[in-house]
Every structure is written in structure tokens, then in C-alpha cells.
Motif scaffolding. Structure first.
Motif, PDB file in Angstrom:
ATOM      1  N   LEU A   1      -1.708  63.674  42.822  1.00 48.96           N
ATOM      2  CA  LEU A   1      -0.401  63.027  42.740  1.00 48.96           C
ATOM      3  C   LEU A   1      -0.522  61.536  43.055  1.00 48.96           C
ATOM      4  O   LEU A   1       0.054  60.690  42.351  1.00 48.96           O
ATOM      5  CB  LEU A   1       0.583  63.692  43.705  1.00 48.96           C
ATOM      6  CG  LEU A   1       1.985  63.080  43.777  1.00 48.96           C
ATOM      7  CD1 LEU A   1       2.662  63.094  42.412  1.00 48.96           C
ATOM      8  CD2 LEU A   1       2.832  63.811  44.806  1.00 48.96           C
ATOM      9  N   ALA A   2      -1.275  61.194  44.074  1.00 49.03           N
ATOM     10  CA  ALA A   2      -1.469  59.785  44.417  1.00 49.03           C
ATOM     11  C   ALA A   2      -2.115  59.017  43.271  1.00 49.03           C
ATOM     12  O   ALA A   2      -1.837  57.825  43.070  1.00 49.03           O
ATOM     13  CB  ALA A   2      -2.315  59.668  45.678  1.00 49.03           C
ATOM     14  N   ALA A   3      -2.953  59.693  42.484  1.00 48.81           N
ATOM     15  CA  ALA A   3      -3.633  59.045  41.362  1.00 48.81           C
ATOM     16  C   ALA A   3      -2.663  58.530  40.304  1.00 48.81           C
ATOM     17  O   ALA A   3      -3.000  57.621  39.535  1.00 48.81           O
ATOM     18  CB  ALA A   3      -4.621  60.019  40.722  1.00 48.81           C
TER      19      ALA A   3
ATOM     20  N   ASP B   1       5.263  55.186  34.424  1.00 53.33           N
ATOM     21  CA  ASP B   1       6.305  54.887  35.406  1.00 53.33           C
ATOM     22  C   ASP B   1       6.089  55.713  36.669  1.00 53.33           C
ATOM     23  O   ASP B   1       6.477  56.887  36.718  1.00 53.33           O
ATOM     24  CB  ASP B   1       7.679  55.190  34.808  1.00 53.33           C
ATOM     25  CG  ASP B   1       8.822  54.784  35.727  1.00 53.33           C
ATOM     26  OD1 ASP B   1       8.549  54.345  36.854  1.00 53.33           O
ATOM     27  OD2 ASP B   1       9.994  54.917  35.307  1.00 53.33           O
ATOM     28  N   PRO B   2       5.496  55.146  37.711  1.00 53.93           N
ATOM     29  CA  PRO B   2       5.238  55.920  38.939  1.00 53.93           C
ATOM     30  C   PRO B   2       6.504  56.260  39.714  1.00 53.93           C
ATOM     31  O   PRO B   2       6.449  57.046  40.657  1.00 53.93           O
ATOM     32  CB  PRO B   2       4.320  54.997  39.743  1.00 53.93           C
ATOM     33  CG  PRO B   2       4.654  53.628  39.271  1.00 53.93           C
ATOM     34  CD  PRO B   2       5.004  53.761  37.813  1.00 53.93           C
ATOM     35  N   SER B   3       7.635  55.678  39.325  1.00 53.30           N
ATOM     36  CA  SER B   3       8.903  56.028  39.974  1.00 53.30           C
ATOM     37  C   SER B   3       9.568  57.233  39.307  1.00 53.30           C
ATOM     38  O   SER B   3      10.602  57.706  39.776  1.00 53.30           O
ATOM     39  CB  SER B   3       9.867  54.832  39.950  1.00 53.30           C
ATOM     40  OG  SER B   3      10.333  54.577  38.633  1.00 53.30           O
ATOM     41  N   ASP B   4       8.986  57.720  38.211  1.00 49.72           N
ATOM     42  CA  ASP B   4       9.541  58.877  37.504  1.00 49.72           C
ATOM     43  C   ASP B   4       8.439  59.893  37.249  1.00 49.72           C
ATOM     44  O   ASP B   4       7.921  60.036  36.143  1.00 49.72           O
ATOM     45  CB  ASP B   4      10.195  58.441  36.195  1.00 49.72           C
ATOM     46  CG  ASP B   4      10.995  59.565  35.537  1.00 49.72           C
ATOM     47  OD1 ASP B   4      10.971  60.703  36.054  1.00 49.72           O
ATOM     48  OD2 ASP B   4      11.644  59.295  34.499  1.00 49.72           O
TER      49      ASP B   4
ATOM     50  N   GLN C   1       5.925  67.058  50.827  1.00 49.61           N
ATOM     51  CA  GLN C   1       5.070  66.108  51.561  1.00 49.61           C
ATOM     52  C   GLN C   1       5.756  64.739  51.549  1.00 49.61           C
ATOM     53  O   GLN C   1       5.515  63.908  50.670  1.00 49.61           O
ATOM     54  CB  GLN C   1       3.683  66.036  50.926  1.00 49.61           C
ATOM     55  CG  GLN C   1       2.864  67.318  51.068  1.00 49.61           C
ATOM     56  CD  GLN C   1       2.522  67.604  52.514  1.00 49.61           C
ATOM     57  OE1 GLN C   1       3.206  68.384  53.176  1.00 49.61           O
ATOM     58  NE2 GLN C   1       1.468  66.996  53.017  1.00 49.61           N
ATOM     59  N   ARG C   2       6.577  64.489  52.529  1.00 54.94           N
ATOM     60  CA  ARG C   2       7.421  63.291  52.522  1.00 54.94           C
ATOM     61  C   ARG C   2       6.655  61.998  52.740  1.00 54.94           C
ATOM     62  O   ARG C   2       7.192  60.916  52.483  1.00 54.94           O
ATOM     63  CB  ARG C   2       8.527  63.435  53.570  1.00 54.94           C
ATOM     64  CG  ARG C   2       9.552  64.515  53.216  1.00 54.94           C
ATOM     65  CD  ARG C   2      10.609  64.657  54.282  1.00 54.94           C
ATOM     66  NE  ARG C   2      11.643  65.610  53.909  1.00 54.94           N
ATOM     67  CZ  ARG C   2      12.783  65.297  53.301  1.00 54.94           C
ATOM     68  NH1 ARG C   2      13.036  64.035  52.999  1.00 54.94           N
ATOM     69  NH2 ARG C   2      13.672  66.226  53.010  1.00 54.94           N
TER      70      ARG C   2
ATOM     71  N   ILE D   1       3.528  58.714  46.320  1.00 55.76           N
ATOM     72  CA  ILE D   1       4.344  58.968  45.128  1.00 55.76           C
ATOM     73  C   ILE D   1       5.313  60.081  45.461  1.00 55.76           C
ATOM     74  O   ILE D   1       4.905  61.179  45.836  1.00 55.76           O
ATOM     75  CB  ILE D   1       3.473  59.400  43.930  1.00 55.76           C
ATOM     76  CG1 ILE D   1       2.486  58.302  43.548  1.00 55.76           C
ATOM     77  CG2 ILE D   1       4.358  59.777  42.738  1.00 55.76           C
ATOM     78  CD1 ILE D   1       3.103  57.080  42.929  1.00 55.76           C
ATOM     79  N   ARG D   2       6.600  59.789  45.346  1.00 60.45           N
ATOM     80  CA  ARG D   2       7.610  60.816  45.581  1.00 60.45           C
ATOM     81  C   ARG D   2       8.139  61.296  44.237  1.00 60.45           C
ATOM     82  O   ARG D   2       8.635  60.506  43.428  1.00 60.45           O
ATOM     83  CB  ARG D   2       8.763  60.258  46.422  1.00 60.45           C
ATOM     84  CG  ARG D   2       8.404  60.046  47.869  1.00 60.45           C
ATOM     85  CD  ARG D   2       8.168  61.351  48.606  1.00 60.45           C
ATOM     86  NE  ARG D   2       9.404  62.070  48.855  1.00 60.45           N
ATOM     87  CZ  ARG D   2       9.488  63.392  49.019  1.00 60.45           C
ATOM     88  NH1 ARG D   2       8.421  64.140  48.909  1.00 60.45           N
ATOM     89  NH2 ARG D   2      10.649  63.962  49.263  1.00 60.45           N
ATOM     90  N   PRO D   3       8.025  62.589  43.947  1.00 64.17           N
ATOM     91  CA  PRO D   3       8.472  63.081  42.653  1.00 64.17           C
ATOM     92  C   PRO D   3       9.981  62.997  42.473  1.00 64.17           C
ATOM     93  O   PRO D   3      10.745  63.085  43.426  1.00 64.17           O
ATOM     94  CB  PRO D   3       7.997  64.536  42.649  1.00 64.17           C
ATOM     95  CG  PRO D   3       7.835  64.894  44.086  1.00 64.17           C
ATOM     96  CD  PRO D   3       7.435  63.634  44.786  1.00 64.17           C
ATOM     97  N   GLU D   4      10.367  62.831  41.218  1.00 57.77           N
ATOM     98  CA  GLU D   4      11.778  62.757  40.856  1.00 57.77           C
ATOM     99  C   GLU D   4      12.399  64.146  40.778  1.00 57.77           C
ATOM    100  O   GLU D   4      13.586  64.324  40.963  1.00 57.77           O
ATOM    101  CB  GLU D   4      11.895  62.004  39.512  1.00 57.77           C
ATOM    102  CG  GLU D   4      13.295  61.826  38.971  1.00 57.77           C
ATOM    103  CD  GLU D   4      13.673  62.905  37.961  1.00 57.77           C
ATOM    104  OE1 GLU D   4      14.859  62.959  37.597  1.00 57.77           O
ATOM    105  OE2 GLU D   4      12.797  63.695  37.555  1.00 57.77           O
TER     106      GLU D   4
END
Length: 258
Positions: free
Chosen positions: A88-90, A104-107, A126-127, A131-134
Motif C-alpha cells: 500500500l505504501a508503494a 492519484d495517491p489520494s484516491d 491501519q490509521r 496512504i489512507r484508502p478512500e
């Protein structure tokens, strides 16, 4: 634009396949990260999710189909959970460096099937992730590992994953169970076949009830007449609904018409 293999770690299983639309628009693309199922076992591979990843790319988004260390392939809970976090971080750095089009890492949207759904929903919780998933989409998710182990359903598989029986270390089982980690703060769509005998639909019902009670946005789309592996069949209702859950705006506000 074909498939790219991208390694997110040095172990043989730490890689994924990135699929991009054949004719990207030039705008930054949402990324759907896929986590395949298969009992967290080396007997199953990321090819389980290949067809769906290709379908997503045809629909205009980037698909990141992830392999990870599994039991029998260098994995156990410590390694498996670390790998999905790294994958996910990748999306924030490694994938954009390899992609010929902007991402778009925000989406970022997580989607997993069965054991992969447990990983996806756990990962959404995992707060501290960069990268926080949409959103997160759970297909026939095994969302309460603690109860399954306590009642001996799947206990052999889970003992192989965690390395200890439930009675010895119940905390580890609870910490890995999405049901015991709400609220995640991430909108969740749970899809489940009504005829699923491998992971009964009650697993998703209980999770959605708990998530809503904890203040999360969550919905269950129950699919009549279909079972656990219909999510792998491009002709199924489960497949079509999974596409909607991954692509539609705010699917958690809909009943899916299932």
C-alpha cells in the motif's frame, strides 16, 4: 498499456502487477489495490485476481494486483501483514516512479476476496499508514478470525498463519480480526454470496452491523443464489457488483440492487 511487474521488497513474493488503461486520459488515475484470497497459503497466487485487475484497467483506473508472503512461501502473520502494508505504501512512491501516467495517491481503493478481504479490511484499519484508502471492498470476507478459531472452524489454517493456537494467544487473533478493529474510518462495502458455505454471509452481516454501530460508513450487498467463488467468475452478479463497488461514487450509500 499492458502489465508491469514491480517489486516492493527483496523477498521473492514481494511484488505486484500494475495494470493501466490502454488509453489513459492524462488525468491522475485512481488506484485499486487487489489482495487475492486462498487461505493465506502459498497454494494460491495473485493470478486469482488477474482477470478482475484487467477489467478494472479497461474501466479506466489503475489496478495494483499484489502478491505477498504466505504460509509456505516465507510468510506467517508477521510477514503477510508487513507485506500488504508495504504494498500500500508503494502506491505513494514506487508505483508513480514506474508508471508512464500519473496516479492519484489520494484516491486509493482496497479490494480483497476471502482471506484477501480480511487483509484489505485489516489494512484499512491501519490509521498510521502513509496512504489512507478512500474505500475498501470486501468480497466474501473472513472478517472475524477470533470467533472462527474459538469455535474450531478453520483453526488449523489459522494456527498455521499465526503460529500459535487461539487459546494460547487470543490477543493476536483479535488484533488481526477486522470485526474487532472498528471503527476504521474508511467507508466499507461488503459483498457476500447468500449461498456461501466456505465463509457464511453472517460474517459480513455481523461486521457491517458493528462498523455502523461504531460510526463507520458501511453497507452489505448480499447476492442471492451465488457462493464463495462466484467473485472469480466474470459472468456472475458478484463480479458485476464488485466492479460497481470499486468504481462507483459513494457505493456505501447504495444497496447495490443485489
Amino acid at each position: 498499456m499492458g502489465r508491469q511487474r514491480i517489486e516492493y521488497g527483496s523477498a521473492p513474493e514481494q511484488f505486484g502487477h500494475l495494470y493501466l488503461p490502454a488509453e489513459p486520459t492524462g488525468a491522475a488515475l485512481p488506484v485499486v489495490m487487489l489482495l487475492h484470497g486462498g487461505y493465506w497459503s502459498a497454494d494460491y497466487h495473485l493470478n486469482l485476481a488477474t482477470a478482475f485487475a484487467m477489467e478494472l484497467a479497461k474501466s479506466g483506473v489503475a489496478a495494483w494486483n499484489v502478491e505477498y508472503r504466505r504460509v509456505g512461501a516465507g510468510g506467517g502473520w508477521t510477514e503477510t501483514s508487513a507485506d500488504v502494508q508495504a504494498a500500500l505504501a508503494a502506491v505513494g512512491d514506487l508505483l508513480p516512479a514506474h508508471s508512464p501516467v500519473p496516479l492519484d495517491p489520494s484516491d486509493v481503493r482496497l479490494l480483497g476476496h476471502s482471506a484477501g478481504a480480511q487483509l484489505a479490511v485489516w489494512l484499512a484499519g491501519q490509521r498510521d499508514s502513509s496512504i489512507r484508502p478512500e474505500r475498501v471492498v470486501s468480497q466474501a470476507g473472513a472478517l472475524d478470525l477470533a470467533s472462527r478459531a474459538a469455535t474450531r472452524r478453520g483453526s488449523v489454517v489459522l494456527e498455521a498463519l499465526f503460529g500459535v493456537p487461539f487459546v494460547t494467544d487470543p490477543r493476536t487473533y483479535h488484533d488481526a480480526s477486522p470485526l474487532h478493529r472498528v471503527p476504521t474510518g474508511v467507508p466499507t462495502v461488503c459483498l457476500h454470496g447468500a449461498e456461501d458455505v466456505q465463509v457464511p454471509v453472517a460474517a459480513s452481516r455481523v461486521y457491517v452491523e458493528a462498523a455502523l454501530a461504531a460510526g463507520d460508513r458501511a453497507v452489505l450487498w448480499e447476492v442471492p443464489g451465488e457462493g464463495h467463488n462466484d467473485f472469480l467468475d466474470r459472468g456472475s452478479r458478484s463480479w458485476a457488483l464488485s466492479l460497481r463497488a470499486a468504481l462507483d461514487p459513494a457505493p456505501w450509500l447504495s444497496d447495490g440492487g443485489a
